[in-house]
Design a protein around this motif. Structure first.
Motif, PDB file in Angstrom:
ATOM      1  N   GLN A 164       0.854  -1.176   0.000  1.00 28.93           N
ATOM      2  CA  GLN A 164       0.000   0.000   0.000  1.00 28.93           C
ATOM      3  C   GLN A 164       0.896   1.234   0.000  1.00 28.93           C
ATOM      4  O   GLN A 164       1.835   1.328   0.792  1.00 28.93           O
ATOM      5  N   VAL A 165       0.615   2.158  -0.896  1.00 27.47           N
ATOM      6  CA  VAL A 165       1.448   3.351  -1.052  1.00 27.47           C
ATOM      7  C   VAL A 165       0.684   4.552  -0.517  1.00 27.47           C
ATOM      8  O   VAL A 165      -0.453   4.828  -0.950  1.00 27.47           O
ATOM      9  N   TYR A 178      -2.933   4.120  -2.350  1.00 24.38           N
ATOM     10  CA  TYR A 178      -2.841   3.362  -3.592  1.00 24.38           C
ATOM     11  C   TYR A 178      -2.391   1.926  -3.305  1.00 24.38           C
ATOM     12  O   TYR A 178      -1.589   1.681  -2.408  1.00 24.38           O
ATOM     13  N   LEU A 226      -0.256  -0.966  -4.839  1.00 26.65           N
ATOM     14  CA  LEU A 226       0.746  -1.305  -5.829  1.00 26.65           C
ATOM     15  C   LEU A 226       0.625  -2.798  -6.115  1.00 26.65           C
ATOM     16  O   LEU A 226       0.729  -3.625  -5.206  1.00 26.65           O
ATOM     17  N   GLU A 269       1.497  -6.169  -8.845  1.00 22.54           N
ATOM     18  CA  GLU A 269       2.330  -6.722  -9.913  1.00 22.54           C
ATOM     19  C   GLU A 269       1.445  -7.498 -10.877  1.00 22.54           C
ATOM     20  O   GLU A 269       0.532  -8.220 -10.478  1.00 22.54           O
ATOM     21  N   LEU A 300       3.732  -3.139 -13.687  1.00 27.17           N
ATOM     22  CA  LEU A 300       3.209  -2.661 -12.412  1.00 27.17           C
ATOM     23  C   LEU A 300       1.923  -1.871 -12.632  1.00 27.17           C
ATOM     24  O   LEU A 300       1.831  -1.075 -13.570  1.00 27.17           O
ATOM     25  N   TRP A 301       0.960  -2.085 -11.744  1.00 25.45           N
ATOM     26  CA  TRP A 301      -0.292  -1.345 -11.793  1.00 25.45           C
ATOM     27  C   TRP A 301      -0.485  -0.637 -10.465  1.00 25.45           C
ATOM     28  O   TRP A 301      -0.155  -1.169  -9.390  1.00 25.45           O
ATOM     29  N   LEU A 302      -1.029   0.577 -10.533  1.00 28.51           N
ATOM     30  CA  LEU A 302      -1.295   1.392  -9.357  1.00 28.51           C
ATOM     31  C   LEU A 302      -2.796   1.674  -9.311  1.00 28.51           C
ATOM     32  O   LEU A 302      -3.341   2.290 -10.235  1.00 28.51           O
ATOM     33  N   CYS A 327      -7.221   3.032 -12.386  1.00 25.43           N
ATOM     34  CA  CYS A 327      -5.933   2.338 -12.449  1.00 25.43           C
ATOM     35  C   CYS A 327      -4.969   3.052 -13.386  1.00 25.43           C
ATOM     36  O   CYS A 327      -5.359   3.569 -14.432  1.00 25.43           O
TER      37      CYS A 327
END
Length: 551
Positions: A384-385, A389, A391, A393, A398-400, A531
Motif C-alpha cells: 500500500q502506497v 494506492y 501497488l 504486480e 506494475l499497476w497502481l 488504475c
C-alpha cells in the motif's frame, strides 16, 4: 376559406426541391451519397461560398450517355423499379429527386465516363431537367463529376434566408464527417474557396477515422468491437453491429455531439438508440460529461423503412426493443476488460515520464494512456502506497490502483444488483427535509414519516448503510439527489474505504479480487479513472536495461 384545389405543377416541384435541397450541406450530402452508391473509393468535393457552388468528383462506375439524358428528369433512378423494392432498399439514394431538384435550384452540369467505355460525356441541364446541349464527348477519368453553380439564384427569397457562410460551412463539415465515419473505406478530399480544407484517409473502421476528425482523440482512446446480432424469427438474417467507444477513463465530451447511429451506411437521428447508449454508459463518466460512441448497425433490408424523412435522416426499425437490448449488452461487454491478445504499451505516458525524470523534476503523468488489451486477472498485491494506492504486480508490469475509487466501483455495482431495504429498530432522525427531499428518499424505497416539528424519522435503510458511522449525513445527501442512480453512486462513494486508511495485505488482496470482478473496472461511478499501469518494457527502457556498454 377558399376551396381545396390542386397546386400548380411548378409549386409542387418547388416544394419537393425544398424538401430535398435546403442548403450547401444538402447538396454535398445528395451528391456524395450518389457517389457512394456508385461504389466510389475516392470523393473530391470543391465548394465556393461566394457563388454558392459545389462540385463533387468520384471514381465510381460512371453513367452511360443514355443515363445522362435521363438522370435529371423527375423521379428517375437506377436503384428501384417497382413498389416491392421499397421494402428492400440497398442504396443510400432511391427516390430520384436530388438531381432534378438541383436543376430547379441551380445551374447543373454532369460529366461522366462508365467503366466499360474509353470516352466520357458532358451534359448541361435547364431548370426542368432537360438537356440544354449534348451530351458531348470530353476527356475524363472513369467516374462522375457533378457541378452545381449559383444555388438558389433563381429564388432570391430563399437565398436571403440562408444562414451565414460560416454556419453553412460548419454544416458541410459535419455532414462530410458523418459520411466518412459511416463509410470508412472512402478517401475524402475537400477544397474550400480554392484551398485545401479537409482530407480524411480511408481506414478499416470508425476507430481509424475519428482521430482524423477530432484532433484531441488518439486511437488508443478508443476501442472497436464487432458483434453478430441474434437472429430474429421473422427475418432470414440477423445482421451485425460494430461499436467504436471512447474508453470512459480517458475520453469524454462536453456535449452529447458524438453519439452517432449509423444504419446500413448512413448516419441518422435515432433518439431511442442514442438514449440506450447514454443509459448504458451512465455512472461511468464525470458529471456533466458525455460519451463518444459510434454504433454502426447493418440490418436486413426488410427490417428498415426509410420513408420517414425526405432527407432519409430518420428511419423505422422493426423490433426496435430487440436492437436496444443487444446494443446495451454489447456496450457492457466492451466495458469489461478483454482477454490477453498482445502486450500493452504505455509509450506515450512513459516517454513523457522519462523526459520529465531526466530533467530531475517531479513526474508529470498525462491523462492519456494506451488501451488495456488484457484482463485484470493475475494481479498480485505488493504494498500500500501512502495509505491510498495499491501497488500490484502483473505479468505485463506494475499497476497502481486507487483504493477508494476501486472500492466505490465494487460497492456501486453491488448496490445496483442488491439494493436491499431493511427495517431498523432504532429510527434515524433527520432535520430540515424539503418535500422534494422526502420524495427522493421515498423513491429509493425508504420508510420515512413525520416525527415532530421539522423532524422526520427514517425507519428503514439500504442494508449497506446499517451501522455506517456517517449514515445520517449520507441520508441528508441522498435527499438532495433526484436521480436514483446518482443517489446510489453517492451512497457507494460515502461507504467506500477512504484514502488515508491503512489496510492489511489481506484486505488489499480482497479489494483487488472484488474489483477484478466488476462489470466496468475503468472508472468509478462518478467517472474518475481507477488504475494507472506501467508496462515492463517501458520500465526496462527507463532503467536502461537494454543498453550495451562497450569495454
Amino acid at each position: 376559406m377558399p376551396n381545396i384545389q390542386p397546386l400548380p405543377l411548378e409549386v409542387v416541384h418547388l416544394i419537393a426541391a425544398g424538401e430535398v435541397i435546403d442548403s450547401l450541406a444538402a447538396v454535398v450530402r445528395e451528391l456524395a451519397e450518389n457517389a457512394i452508391d456508385a461504389e466510389a473509393t475516392r470523393i473530391v468535393i470543391s465548394i465556393w461560398t461566394d457563388t454558392l457552388s459545389v462540385q463533387v468528383s468520384d471514381n465510381g462506375c460512371g453513367m452511360t450517355i443514355d443515363d445522362l439524358s435521363d438522370a435529371v428528369t423527375p423521379h428517375t433512378t437506377s436503384k428501384i423499379s417497382r413498389a416491392e423494392d421499397l421494402c428492400h432498399i440497398k442504396s443510400l439514394g432511391f427516390r430520384g429527386e436530388a438531381l432534378y431538384s438541383l436543376a430547379q435550384l441551380a445551374d447543373l452540369s454532369i460529366c461522366s465516363r462508365p467503366l466499360q467505355e474509353s470516352l466520357g460525356y458532358q451534359a448541361h441541364y435547364d431548370e426542368h431537367g432537360q438537356l440544354q446541349a449534348g451530351p458531348k464527348v470530353v476527356a475524363i477519368a472513369t467516374g462522375t463529376v457533378v457541378t452545381v453553380r449559383h444555388l438558389f439564384a433563381r429564388y432570391p427569397n430563399r437565398l436571403q434566408s440562408l444562414p451565414s457562410h460560416s454556419q453553412q460551412v460548419r454544416k458541410v463539415q459535419l455532414q462530410i464527417q458523418q459520411m466518412a465515419i459511416a463509410n470508412p473505406h472512402i478517401n475524402w478530399q475537400v477544397n474550400l474557396d480554392h484551398r485545401e480544407w479537409l482530407a480524411i484517409w480511408a481506414g478499416a473502421n470508425a476507430r481509424e477515422i475519428l482521430p482524423q476528425i477530432i484532433n484531441s482523440i488518439h486511437p488508443y482512446d478508443l476501442v472497436y468491437r464487432e458483434f453478430a446480432l441474434t437472429a430474429h424469427s421473422s427475418f432470414a438474417s440477423a445482421g451485425h453491429m460494430a461499436i467504436a467507444l471512447g474508453l470512459p477513463d480517458r475520453l469524454s465530451r462536453r456535449r452529447p455531439d458524438w453519439v452517432k447511429i449509423i444504419l446500413n451506411g448512413r448516419a441518422i437521428n435515432f433518439p431511442e438508440l442514442e438514449q440506450t447508449i447514454f443509459s448504458s454508459l451512465e455512472r461511468t463518466l464525470p458529471r456533466h460529461r458525455f460519451p463518444l460512441c459510434i454504433a454502426s448497425l447493418n440490418l436486413p433490408y426488410e427490417r428498415i423503412d426509410w420513408n420517414r424523412h425526405p432527407a432519409k435522416v430518420e428511419a423505422y426499425i422493426q423490433d426496435l426493443a430487440d436492437i436496444q437490448a443487444q446494443l446495451k449488452d454489447a456496450i457492457a461487454k466492451i466495458l469489461q476488460i478483454p482477454e490477453p491478445t498482445s502486450p500493452i504499451s504505455y509509450s506515450h505516458v512513459t516517454n513523457d515520464l522519462l523526459r520529465t525524470a531526466e530533467r530531475k523534476t517531479t513526474y508529470l503523468l498525462p491523462a492519456k494512456r494506451e488501451t488495456f488489451s488484457q484482463s485484470y486477472s493475475g494481479l498480485k498485491a505488493i504494498a500500500q502506497v501512502l495509505d491510498t494506492y495499491i501497488l500490484a504486480e502483473h505479468a505485463s508490469g506494475l499497476w497502481l490502483i486507487e483504493q477508494h475509487v476501486a472500492h466505490e466501483r465494487v460497492i456501486f455495482e453491488q448496490i445496483e444488483t442488491q439494493w436491499q431495504i431493511v427495517a431498523i429498530e432504532q429510527p434515524i432522525l433527520l432535520k430540515q427535509l424539503t418535500d422534494e427531499g422526502i420524495e427522493c428518499l421515498q423513491a429509493l424505497g425508504l420508510d420515512i414519516e413525520v416525527f415532530g416539528s421539522n423532524l422526520w424519522a427514517v425507519r428503514s435503510l439500504p442494508e449497506i448503510l446499517i451501522g455506517h458511522p456517517d449514515c445520517r449525513s449520507i441520508l441528508q445527501e441522498l435527499a438532495q439527489q433526484q436521480d436514483p442512480t446518482l443517489a446510489r453512486a453517492t451512497a457507494a462513494c460515502r461507504s467506500a474505504i477512504r484514502n488515508g486508511t491503512k489496510l492489511e495485505m489481506s484486505a488489499l488482496r480482497d479489494l483487488l479480487e472484488q474489483w477484478q470482478q466488476t462489470r466496468n473496472p475503468h472508472t468509478c461511478p462518478h467517472g474518475r479513472p481507477i488504475c494507472l499501469a506501467l508496462d515492463e518494457s517501458d520500465l526496462a527502457r527507463f532503467f536502461r536495461r537494454n543498453w550495451l556498454i562497450s569495454k
